[in-house]
Design a protein around this motif. Sequence first.
Motif, PDB file in Angstrom:
ATOM      1  N   THR A   1       0.847  -1.192   0.000  1.00 12.43           N
ATOM      2  CA  THR A   1       0.000   0.000   0.000  1.00 12.43           C
ATOM      3  C   THR A   1       0.881   1.240   0.000  1.00 12.43           C
ATOM      4  OG1 THR A   1      -0.154  -0.119   2.413  1.00 12.43           O
ATOM      5  CG2 THR A   1      -1.983  -1.055   1.146  1.00 12.43           C
ATOM      6  N   PRO A   2       0.344   2.351  -0.526  1.00 10.78           N
ATOM      7  CA  PRO A   2       1.182   3.549  -0.582  1.00 10.78           C
ATOM      8  C   PRO A   2       1.506   4.074   0.811  1.00 10.78           C
ATOM      9  CG  PRO A   2      -1.017   3.983  -1.460  1.00 10.78           C
ATOM     10  CD  PRO A   2      -0.957   2.540  -1.104  1.00 10.78           C
ATOM     11  N   GLY A   3       2.754   4.256   1.030  1.00 14.15           N
ATOM     12  CA  GLY A   3       3.247   4.848   2.273  1.00 14.15           C
ATOM     13  C   GLY A   3       4.343   5.826   1.913  1.00 14.15           C
ATOM     14  N   PRO A   4       4.904   6.497   2.888  1.00 13.86           N
ATOM     15  CA  PRO A   4       5.920   7.513   2.604  1.00 13.86           C
ATOM     16  C   PRO A   4       7.115   6.982   1.800  1.00 13.86           C
ATOM     17  CG  PRO A   4       5.224   7.642   4.882  1.00 13.86           C
ATOM     18  CD  PRO A   4       4.585   6.422   4.313  1.00 13.86           C
ATOM     19  N   ALA A  40       4.274  12.376  10.935  1.00 17.35           N
ATOM     20  CA  ALA A  40       3.191  13.061  10.219  1.00 17.35           C
ATOM     21  C   ALA A  40       3.662  14.420   9.713  1.00 17.35           C
ATOM     22  CB  ALA A  40       1.969  13.202  11.118  1.00 17.35           C
ATOM     23  N   ALA A  41       4.421  15.146  10.528  1.00 16.85           N
ATOM     24  CA  ALA A  41       4.934  16.452  10.099  1.00 16.85           C
ATOM     25  C   ALA A  41       5.882  16.296   8.911  1.00 16.85           C
ATOM     26  CB  ALA A  41       5.651  17.139  11.263  1.00 16.85           C
ATOM     27  N   TYR A  42       6.735  15.310   8.965  1.00 15.25           N
ATOM     28  CA  TYR A  42       7.653  15.076   7.848  1.00 15.25           C
ATOM     29  C   TYR A  42       6.881  14.699   6.587  1.00 15.25           C
ATOM     30  CZ  TYR A  42      11.363  13.281   4.947  1.00 15.25           C
ATOM     31  OH  TYR A  42      12.215  13.066   3.904  1.00 15.25           O
ATOM     32  N   ILE A  43       5.859  13.895   6.726  1.00 21.91           N
ATOM     33  CA  ILE A  43       5.068  13.478   5.568  1.00 21.91           C
ATOM     34  C   ILE A  43       4.339  14.677   4.953  1.00 21.91           C
ATOM     35  CG2 ILE A  43       3.070  12.093   4.862  1.00 21.91           C
ATOM     36  CD1 ILE A  43       4.116   9.962   6.848  1.00 21.91           C
ATOM     37  N   VAL A  44       3.857  15.597   5.785  1.00 19.49           N
ATOM     38  CA  VAL A  44       3.221  16.813   5.261  1.00 19.49           C
ATOM     39  C   VAL A  44       4.255  17.630   4.480  1.00 19.49           C
ATOM     40  CG1 VAL A  44       2.189  19.023   5.930  1.00 19.49           C
ATOM     41  CG2 VAL A  44       1.390  16.898   6.976  1.00 19.49           C
ATOM     42  N   TRP A  45       5.460  17.756   5.025  1.00 18.18           N
ATOM     43  CA  TRP A  45       6.530  18.464   4.310  1.00 18.18           C
ATOM     44  C   TRP A  45       6.825  17.778   2.987  1.00 18.18           C
ATOM     45  CZ3 TRP A  45      11.274  16.734   2.636  1.00 18.18           C
ATOM     46  CH2 TRP A  45      12.123  17.722   2.111  1.00 18.18           C
ATOM     47  N   LEU A  46       6.906  16.454   3.000  1.00 21.31           N
ATOM     48  CA  LEU A  46       7.176  15.680   1.794  1.00 21.31           C
ATOM     49  C   LEU A  46       6.060  15.877   0.768  1.00 21.31           C
ATOM     50  CD1 LEU A  46       9.179  13.614   0.615  1.00 21.31           C
ATOM     51  CD2 LEU A  46       7.795  11.833   1.665  1.00 21.31           C
ATOM     52  N   ILE A  58       6.563  17.373  -2.974  1.00 22.65           N
ATOM     53  CA  ILE A  58       6.128  16.655  -4.181  1.00 22.65           C
ATOM     54  C   ILE A  58       5.147  17.518  -4.976  1.00 22.65           C
ATOM     55  CG2 ILE A  58       4.715  14.703  -4.982  1.00 22.65           C
ATOM     56  CD1 ILE A  58       6.137  12.995  -2.860  1.00 22.65           C
ATOM     57  N   LEU A  59       4.230  18.158  -4.297  1.00 21.82           N
ATOM     58  CA  LEU A  59       3.227  18.980  -4.968  1.00 21.82           C
ATOM     59  C   LEU A  59       3.870  20.137  -5.734  1.00 21.82           C
ATOM     60  CD1 LEU A  59       0.210  19.459  -5.465  1.00 21.82           C
ATOM     61  CD2 LEU A  59       0.202  20.888  -3.422  1.00 21.82           C
ATOM     62  N   THR A  60       4.918  20.715  -5.200  1.00 19.65           N
ATOM     63  CA  THR A  60       5.543  21.883  -5.832  1.00 19.65           C
ATOM     64  C   THR A  60       6.681  21.527  -6.782  1.00 19.65           C
ATOM     65  OG1 THR A  60       7.010  22.184  -3.922  1.00 19.65           O
ATOM     66  CG2 THR A  60       4.915  23.416  -3.933  1.00 19.65           C
ATOM     67  N   SER A  61       7.008  20.252  -6.933  1.00 16.57           N
ATOM     68  CA  SER A  61       8.104  19.874  -7.823  1.00 16.57           C
ATOM     69  C   SER A  61       7.658  19.944  -9.280  1.00 16.57           C
ATOM     70  CB  SER A  61       8.621  18.481  -7.478  1.00 16.57           C
ATOM     71  OG  SER A  61       7.650  17.514  -7.763  1.00 16.57           O
ATOM     72  N   ARG A  62       8.602  20.245 -10.148  1.00 16.90           N
ATOM     73  CA  ARG A  62       8.353  20.352 -11.582  1.00 16.90           C
ATOM     74  C   ARG A  62       9.388  19.506 -12.320  1.00 16.90           C
ATOM     75  NH1 ARG A  62       4.501  22.168  -9.566  1.00 16.90           N
ATOM     76  NH2 ARG A  62       3.722  24.267  -9.619  1.00 16.90           N
ATOM     77  N   ILE A 106      -2.046  13.987  -6.851  1.00 20.46           N
ATOM     78  CA  ILE A 106      -2.537  12.703  -6.334  1.00 20.46           C
ATOM     79  C   ILE A 106      -1.573  12.149  -5.292  1.00 20.46           C
ATOM     80  CG2 ILE A 106      -2.952  10.287  -6.959  1.00 20.46           C
ATOM     81  CD1 ILE A 106      -4.094  11.419  -9.655  1.00 20.46           C
ATOM     82  N   MET A 107      -0.264  12.161  -5.591  1.00 20.69           N
ATOM     83  CA  MET A 107       0.709  11.640  -4.631  1.00 20.69           C
ATOM     84  C   MET A 107       0.731  12.466  -3.355  1.00 20.69           C
ATOM     85  SD  MET A 107       3.895  10.066  -6.787  1.00 20.69           S
ATOM     86  CE  MET A 107       4.236  11.459  -7.837  1.00 20.69           C
ATOM     87  N   ALA A 108       0.634  13.788  -3.495  1.00 15.39           N
ATOM     88  CA  ALA A 108       0.621  14.653  -2.303  1.00 15.39           C
ATOM     89  C   ALA A 108      -0.631  14.391  -1.461  1.00 15.39           C
ATOM     90  CB  ALA A 108       0.693  16.121  -2.723  1.00 15.39           C
ATOM     91  N   LEU A 109      -1.774  14.210  -2.117  1.00 13.50           N
ATOM     92  CA  LEU A 109      -3.005  13.927  -1.372  1.00 13.50           C
ATOM     93  C   LEU A 109      -2.934  12.584  -0.644  1.00 13.50           C
ATOM     94  CD1 LEU A 109      -5.716  15.272  -3.847  1.00 13.50           C
ATOM     95  CD2 LEU A 109      -5.054  16.240  -1.624  1.00 13.50           C
ATOM     96  N   VAL A 110      -2.349  11.589  -1.292  1.00 13.77           N
ATOM     97  CA  VAL A 110      -2.194  10.286  -0.625  1.00 13.77           C
ATOM     98  C   VAL A 110      -1.273  10.430   0.589  1.00 13.77           C
ATOM     99  CG1 VAL A 110      -1.299   7.931  -0.883  1.00 13.77           C
ATOM    100  CG2 VAL A 110      -2.735   8.905  -2.673  1.00 13.77           C
ATOM    101  N   LEU A 111      -0.198  11.197   0.441  1.00  9.57           N
ATOM    102  CA  LEU A 111       0.693  11.420   1.586  1.00  9.57           C
ATOM    103  C   LEU A 111      -0.015  12.175   2.706  1.00  9.57           C
ATOM    104  CD1 LEU A 111       4.117  12.256  -0.070  1.00  9.57           C
ATOM    105  CD2 LEU A 111       3.576  10.291   1.372  1.00  9.57           C
ATOM    106  N   LEU A 112      -0.817  13.177   2.360  1.00 11.05           N
ATOM    107  CA  LEU A 112      -1.566  13.905   3.392  1.00 11.05           C
ATOM    108  C   LEU A 112      -2.552  12.975   4.090  1.00 11.05           C
ATOM    109  CD1 LEU A 112      -2.191  17.321   1.617  1.00 11.05           C
ATOM    110  CD2 LEU A 112      -0.647  16.851   3.544  1.00 11.05           C
ATOM    111  N   TYR A 113      -3.156  12.083   3.327  1.00  5.09           N
ATOM    112  CA  TYR A 113      -4.047  11.084   3.932  1.00  5.09           C
ATOM    113  C   TYR A 113      -3.258  10.205   4.906  1.00  5.09           C
ATOM    114  CZ  TYR A 113      -7.026   7.024   4.487  1.00  5.09           C
ATOM    115  OH  TYR A 113      -7.757   5.992   5.037  1.00  5.09           O
TER     116      TYR A 113
END
Length: 195
Positions: A19-22, A80-86, A90-94, A180-187
């Motif tokens: 399952t998706p994890g950090p 959880a804090a590290y995962i939010v940072w991650l 990911i969300l801001t990467s290009r 999508i990846m950022a939302l899964v990490l936030l979840y």
Amino acid sequence: MEVFSISGFLSYCFINAFTPGPGNLLALNTMVRYGFRRSRFLLAGIFLGYYAVQTACAFMVYSLGSHFESALGYMRYIGAAYIVWLAFHILTSRPGSDHTEKAPSLLSGFLLQLINVKIYMFGITALIGYVTPFSSSLGVILATSFLIATMGTCATTVWAFFGTMIQGIYDRYYLPVNLIMALVLLYNAFTMIVH
């Protein structure tokens, strides 16, 4: 160990590992952004961290001190804090910034696993739920932890190489993929805190 218990243990481990994890999401994202050559050190760090955490889980379960539950509680918030940072990263990467940006290191992959509460809970739950009812031997617990870490590294490898398969798609659709990846990490971060 009974056949029923073995099948339960293996299915539990398979589901948790894949399952998706950090670690899995970071491996996927890093392979998409940098390719295998520049991601190999991060992957090695994730793998080493997995084995280190599962070894720690084995010793925690074996000694089952009264302090380990409270320590995991604190680690949950740090993780959880590290995962939010991650997720934000990911969300801001290009895709265009990959040529100048340094790929994540072995140390960053290793440290991610040290604070990855998912794999602590995965290992401890598997050991307490499936192994200790049949054996309290340190050797059996360590061997099972090694099996858990091996399954986890296999799953991370699958996630990472899935990233190389979708690299062309990522270059065109990086914004929804990152979202999508950022939302899964936030979840993941949310479920860590509420459980």
